[in-house]
Design an enzyme around this catalytic site. Structure first.
Site, PDB file in Angstrom:
ATOM      1  N   ASN A  77     -13.560   4.253  -8.785  1.00 11.70           N
ATOM      2  CA  ASN A  77     -12.971   4.035 -10.094  1.00 11.70           C
ATOM      3  C   ASN A  77     -12.258   2.821 -10.206  1.00 11.70           C
ATOM      4  O   ASN A  77     -11.213   2.596 -10.225  1.00 11.70           O
ATOM      5  CB  ASN A  77     -12.423   5.070 -11.795  1.00 11.70           C
ATOM      6  N   HIS A  99      -9.000  11.390  -1.311  1.00 15.84           N
ATOM      7  CA  HIS A  99      -9.793  12.681  -1.437  1.00 15.84           C
ATOM      8  C   HIS A  99      -9.517  13.679  -0.884  1.00 15.84           C
ATOM      9  O   HIS A  99     -10.229  13.872   0.401  1.00 15.84           O
ATOM     10  CB  HIS A  99     -10.612  12.271  -2.977  1.00 15.84           C
ATOM     11  N   ASP A 103      -6.468  -0.038  -3.844  1.00 19.56           N
ATOM     12  CA  ASP A 103      -6.562   0.794  -4.632  1.00 19.56           C
ATOM     13  C   ASP A 103      -7.064   2.530  -3.307  1.00 19.56           C
ATOM     14  O   ASP A 103      -7.751   2.665  -4.034  1.00 19.56           O
ATOM     15  CB  ASP A 103      -8.095   0.693  -5.403  1.00 19.56           C
ATOM     16  N   ARG A 133      -0.037   9.831  -2.943  1.00 19.67           N
ATOM     17  CA  ARG A 133      -0.153  10.919  -3.717  1.00 19.67           C
ATOM     18  C   ARG A 133       0.210  12.127  -3.074  1.00 19.67           C
ATOM     19  O   ARG A 133       0.728  13.419  -4.173  1.00 19.67           O
ATOM     20  CB  ARG A 133      -0.958  12.001  -2.839  1.00 19.67           C
TER      21      ARG A 133
HETATM   22 ZN   LIG Z   1      -7.427   2.219 -11.145  1.00 22.56          ZN
END
Ligand SMILES: [Zn+2]
Length: 441
Positions: free
Chosen positions: A276, A307, A303, A60
């Site tokens: 996702n 957030h 992954d 991030r």
């Molecule tokens: Zn992805």
């Protein structure tokens, strides 16, 4: 440089050994080792794995430091047993130039907990319109080898072809986020009976599978290698299996959460489970486990997608996609495929260390735990069971789907380039790391 004598660890093979770590390398293996200057680590009952390597991490920074920073994500990685993470390019600015990837790498070196390998964007600004400066990123100080627009798909077939051709010159790989955009407009969860019942827009399996099928054929056509991010469906496993049988240079990853969780968790509209690609059917989970066990799927990648609370604690349709995963990865994989007997610890060393290092062209992980190899190690206690809680997280975000769940195992120590980043299950503090830390090239 620290010297550590790890006493009586179990290797993945089951053999017991002492491990002497000196000057950043594994200096000696064997029983009854001694070293006067060494810090002792009692590893009785612990499994020694080669340091874990994550090919798919969202740190991030720059741009979204309220969710995570290179430092906080590095701490989350170390507590999870990782010694290398590949930082995805969907930052702000996007990591699509030599300048940004060098900045991310430098932040990783300054943090000191893990080796941060920046991933370069495939297209300028992740816009899907023009190729980014792949060669400049490859030849930069960051020496980028993995390129991805992860978060979005490189959906333009011509751009994908050009990218695959281009990276051959420097032994790079394109890591594709396989999601056909037109088939997934507004999609919220796996398309099927349950999405109909819940009234949420469906995300069909074919949107993933069609891109993978196209990309393996493109890779074959141009003679390049391609990597597929986060497989989530049984059909995707079938396509990759077919491509490998045909001799296509494809590698594939699966996340810990797609190995353990399925779409039924969405039933309460808890956006913790919004991710996702989406959580799929129970039969997909079983196919992913089988694909990992038979080698169709090469690696596990987290992954890790932090957030802030306001992006997750809201109505399902407006919540962000993603889960944090670095701190829990080894325990979740343990629960999903080791306890079931499908993978053993040698397999875990392969799918969470050696193979992801090979795909990312990270040196020093080829031989695993061997005399003379760089000392990147994870000591794991497989015998404990814990209720996963916020205190187990070290990143800046807490959007973990495992809070309150019982998980097996715990990382007790992590050694990165010969230095302990985690001891007794706790992070070595950053000041101590900096004092002890040599500056590495
Ligand atoms: Zn992805």
């Amino acid at each position: 440089m620290n010297t550590h004598l790890i006493r009586s660890a179990s290797l993945a093979s089951g053999d017991r050994t002492d491990i002497l770590v000196r000057d950043g390398v594994i200096a000696e293996l064997g029983s009854g080792l001694s070293a006067k200057d060494a810090t002792l680590i009692d590893a009785d009952g612990l499994i020694a794995l080669p340091g874990l390597v994550d090919l798919h991490t969202h740190l991030r920074e720059p741009g979204f430091e309220q969710s995570e920073t290179v430092l906080s994500g590095s701490m989350a990685a170390a507590i999870g047993g990782f010694t290398v993470v590949h930082a995805m390019a969907n930052t702000s600015p996007v990591a699509d130039t030599a300048g940004v990837v060098e900045q991310v790498q430098a932040l990783g070196e300054a943090a000191g907990y893990v080796t941060v390998r920046p991933v370069g964007a495939v297209t300028v600004g992740l816009g899907g319109q023009a190729l980014a400066e792949l060669g400049a990123m490859a030849s930069s100080r960051a020496a980028v080898r993995v390129f991805s627009d992860d978060g979005v798909c490189v959906s333009d077939a011509l751009l994908m072809r050009r990218a695959l051709e281009y990276v051959k010159a420097f032994d790079g790989v394109i890591a594709q986020h396989a999601q056909e955009p037109r088939l997934t407009e507004g999609a919220q969860m796996n398309e099927g009976t349950l999405s109909g019942e819940l009234g949420l827009a469906g995300w069909p399996a074919v949107a993933e599978e069609a891109i993978i099928a196209r990309d393996v054929l493109l890779a074959e056509h141009v003679g390049s290698r391609v990597h597929v991010c986060h497989l989530s469906t049984a059909g995707s496993v079938d396509v990759v299996r077919w491509a490998k049988a045909r001799g296509i240079a494809v590698t594939a990853e699966v996340t810990p959460h797609h190995l353990l969780l399925d779409e039924r968790l969405v039933s309460d509209y808890d956006a913790t489970y919004k991710v996702n690609p989406p959580l799929r059917r129970e039969e997909d989970v079983h196919a992913l486990r089988a694909g990992l066990a038979d080698g169709t799927i090469d690696i596990v990648a987290t992954d890790h997608a932090p957030h802030p609370p306001e992006a997750k604690q809201c109505e399902w349709s407006s919540a962000a996609f993603g889960m944090v995963g670095l701190e829990s990865a080894l325990s979740v994989v343990h629960a999903a495929v080791v306890e079931s007997g499908q993978l053993d610890w040698t397999d875990i060393a392969r799918v969470l260390s050696q193979k992801p290092a090979e795909i990312g062209r990270v040196d020093g992980y080829e031989r695993g735990i061997a005399t003379g190899a760089p000392a990147n190690l994870t000591l794991y206690d497989p015998s404990v069971t814990r209720t996963f809680s916020p205190s187990d997280l070290r990143g800046r975000s807490v959007n973990s789907p495992y809070l309150g769940r019982s998980l097996p195992g715990r990382v007790i120590a992590t050694i990165h380039r010969g230095r302990a980043t985690v001891l007794d299950g706790e992070l070595v503090n950053a000041a101590a790391l900096a004092v002890n830390g040599a500056h590495h090239g």
